[in-house]
Enzyme design. Structure first.
Site, PDB file in Angstrom:
ATOM      1  N   GLY A 207       0.753  -1.353   0.147  1.00 19.47           N
ATOM      2  CA  GLY A 207      -0.126  -0.014   0.072  1.00 19.47           C
ATOM      3  C   GLY A 207       0.893   1.329  -0.019  1.00 19.47           C
ATOM      4  N   ILE A 208       0.362   2.145   0.728  1.00 14.82           N
ATOM      5  CA  ILE A 208       0.895   3.546   1.004  1.00 14.82           C
ATOM      6  C   ILE A 208       1.553   3.931   2.196  1.00 14.82           C
ATOM      7  CG2 ILE A 208      -0.892   4.749   1.368  1.00 14.82           C
ATOM      8  CD1 ILE A 208      -0.397   6.997  -0.665  1.00 14.82           C
ATOM      9  N   GLY A 209       2.680   4.548   2.208  1.00 13.16           N
ATOM     10  CA  GLY A 209       3.275   4.991   3.700  1.00 13.16           C
ATOM     11  C   GLY A 209       4.730   4.642   3.607  1.00 13.16           C
ATOM     12  N   ALA A 210       5.235   4.997   4.818  1.00 15.29           N
ATOM     13  CA  ALA A 210       6.662   4.857   4.953  1.00 15.29           C
ATOM     14  C   ALA A 210       6.918   3.428   4.943  1.00 15.29           C
ATOM     15  CB  ALA A 210       7.027   5.548   6.238  1.00 15.29           C
ATOM     16  N   ILE A 211       6.211   2.714   5.616  1.00 12.74           N
ATOM     17  CA  ILE A 211       6.430   1.051   5.823  1.00 12.74           C
ATOM     18  C   ILE A 211       6.404   0.342   4.419  1.00 12.74           C
ATOM     19  CG2 ILE A 211       5.853  -1.212   6.701  1.00 12.74           C
ATOM     20  CD1 ILE A 211       5.206   0.324   9.296  1.00 12.74           C
ATOM     21  N   GLU A 230      -4.898  -3.119  -4.093  1.00 15.03           N
ATOM     22  CA  GLU A 230      -5.816  -2.080  -4.400  1.00 15.03           C
ATOM     23  C   GLU A 230      -5.334  -0.939  -4.793  1.00 15.03           C
ATOM     24  OE1 GLU A 230      -7.482  -2.707  -0.421  1.00 15.03           O
ATOM     25  OE2 GLU A 230      -6.308  -0.683   0.561  1.00 15.03           O
ATOM     26  N   GLY A 328      -9.237  -2.317   2.571  1.00 12.54           N
ATOM     27  CA  GLY A 328      -9.107  -3.719   2.037  1.00 12.54           C
ATOM     28  C   GLY A 328      -8.415  -4.484   3.000  1.00 12.54           C
TER      29      GLY A 328
END
Length: 422
Positions: A207-211, A230, A328
């Site tokens: 997905g989205i973000g730093a991790i 997704e 999701g």
């Protein structure tokens, strides 16, 4: 279909109407701004959407008498409105959103769309966001499209035809730019632990973000990864250009990056423009558990706000305060868990920014469990990996305390003993 001005396009919206906005980077800002300009004429217009980028002018406190947002997923621009009671949250799996429109549970008077201008055959690409748009277009009494010359032309199940459109507005407004923040040392360590769990040939949801971005950096030595997700960001482009993502071993949609929407920079939008490697699909396909489990080595990577010592995962609220949504996560956690060699991962820092432990003995009052203790499989922090599938509550507590922040471990052990978990 008629080409009109933005003001003319939204003139038919009346008090009490309910409409849907395209999500994320594709937020139809030209139409939304024109609607908000008419606010003084309107009362109680319901505006339904997932996460949207941009300022969200309909969410301003002074707009409360005019617009009532009904969130299917809560983006940053909607959190205060939800917290103040000026907006509503509808909990739902992302995979179920199209059905809400198809079954008439959320009837729509209009849908605002941000798409490419029609091609020679009359087809418009939904660009950076397909999500539930096909269902919304089918359900809406009026389909209003901003024909956006700056929208990338994405392929796959991304097209609507001019015969489905009632009103069109011509514009040239790039999709919203989304920049990932700095990746800290903790995120880098989490990314390395997660990457160690990804085998060559795996299909990943990232997905989205730093991790997720840190995980992508740590995947550089992998081979023939595929993508079924997704959403994705620029980090996927990095892995394609590095030769890591090929999709060559995917069990279906081989060679394709399959997604429902995307958020990133102009580099990402240029990459997906007219790119046959990228296949856009609605969320009732991308997030269908049956589809997800069909990838033998499916690896789903999701995050959490807190995890208790029995494995309950909170991902949509901070206590009673709604923060995001179900989204999701459960679709992919369950789908990956059912895959032949699947891996369902919850990855989170061991501490919140204020220093509180995110591994807890008891969830905060009001916290909502998105992934149940029966669904959780693997939890990762910067301190290591806890394998929970098939483990007793005692074994889970021990494993989770071991990956909690060292400052919290003694307290967690004492609390676990008091709860008879250990």
């Amino acid at each position: 279909m008629r080409i009109v001005s933005a003001a003319e396009a939204v003139a038919g919206i009346e008090s009490g109407h309910q409409l849907y906005l395209q999500c994320a980077a594709a937020t139809p800002s030209v139409l939304l701004d024109a609607l908000v300009a008419r606010a003084s004429e309107l009362v109680n217009v319901s505006v339904i959407h997932l996460h949207t980028e941009g300022p969200g002018p309909h969410l301003a406190p002074e707009m409360a008498p005019h617009f009532r947002h009904r969130a299917l997923f809560i983006g940053p621009n909607a959190r205060k409105a939800i917290a103040d009671g000026r907006a509503e949250y509808i909990p739902t799996f992302l995979s179920d959103v199209p059905r809400l429109f198809d079954d008439g549970l959320l009837p729509l008077d209009a849908v605002f769309v941000n798409a490419t201008p029609p091609d020679a055959h009359g087809f418009c690409s939904l660009g950076t966001s397909v999500e539930a748009m096909h269902a919304a277009v089918r359900a809406a009494r009026t389909v209003i499209v901003q024909f956006n010359a700056a929208m990338p032309r994405t392929l796959g199940d991304s097209f609507i035809h001019v015969s489905q459109i009632d009103l069109g507005v011509e514009c040239d407004v790039p999709p919203y730019d989304y920049q990932i923040g700095a990746i800290g040392e903790n995120e880098r360590r989490i990314g390395e632990y997660v990457a160690d769990l990804v085998p060559d040939g795996a299909t990943i949801q990232l997905g989205i973000g730093a991790i997720p971005s840190a995980t992508a950096l740590a995947l550089r030595d992998k081979h023939d990864l595929g993508v079924h997700t997704e959403m994705f960001t620029d980090s996927i482009v990095d892995l394609v250009e590095a030769g890591v993502i090929t999709g060559a071993r995917k069990e279906r949609n081989r060679g394709k990056i399959v997604t429902a929407f995307m958020m990133g920079t102009k580099r990402l939008y240029d990459f997906v423009d007219d790119n046959p490697m990228v296949e856009m699909r609605p969320v009732d396909f991308t997030n269908d558990t049956h589809v997800i489990r069909s990838f033998d080595r499916m690896v789903a990577i999701n995050s959490a706000i807190e995890v208790d010592l029995t494995g309950q995962v909170v991902a949509d609220s901070i206590g009673h305060r709604m923060y995001s949504g179900v989204g999701g996560q459960m679709d992919f956690i369950r789908g990956a868990g059912l895959a032949a060699e699947g891996r369902a991962i919850i990855a989170l820092p061991s501490q919140a920014r204020a220093g509180a432990s995110r591994i807890v003995s008891s969830l905060r009052e009001g916290a909502g469990v998105v992934t149940t203790r029966a669904h959780v499989r693997t939890v990762v922090t910067e301190w290591g990996v806890a394998e929970l599938f098939g483990r007793s509550l005692r074994e889970r507590a021990v494993a989770l305390i071991e990956i909690a922040h060292p400052d919290a471990r003694d307290r967690l052990l004492t609390e676990a003993e008091a709860l008879n978990l250990i």
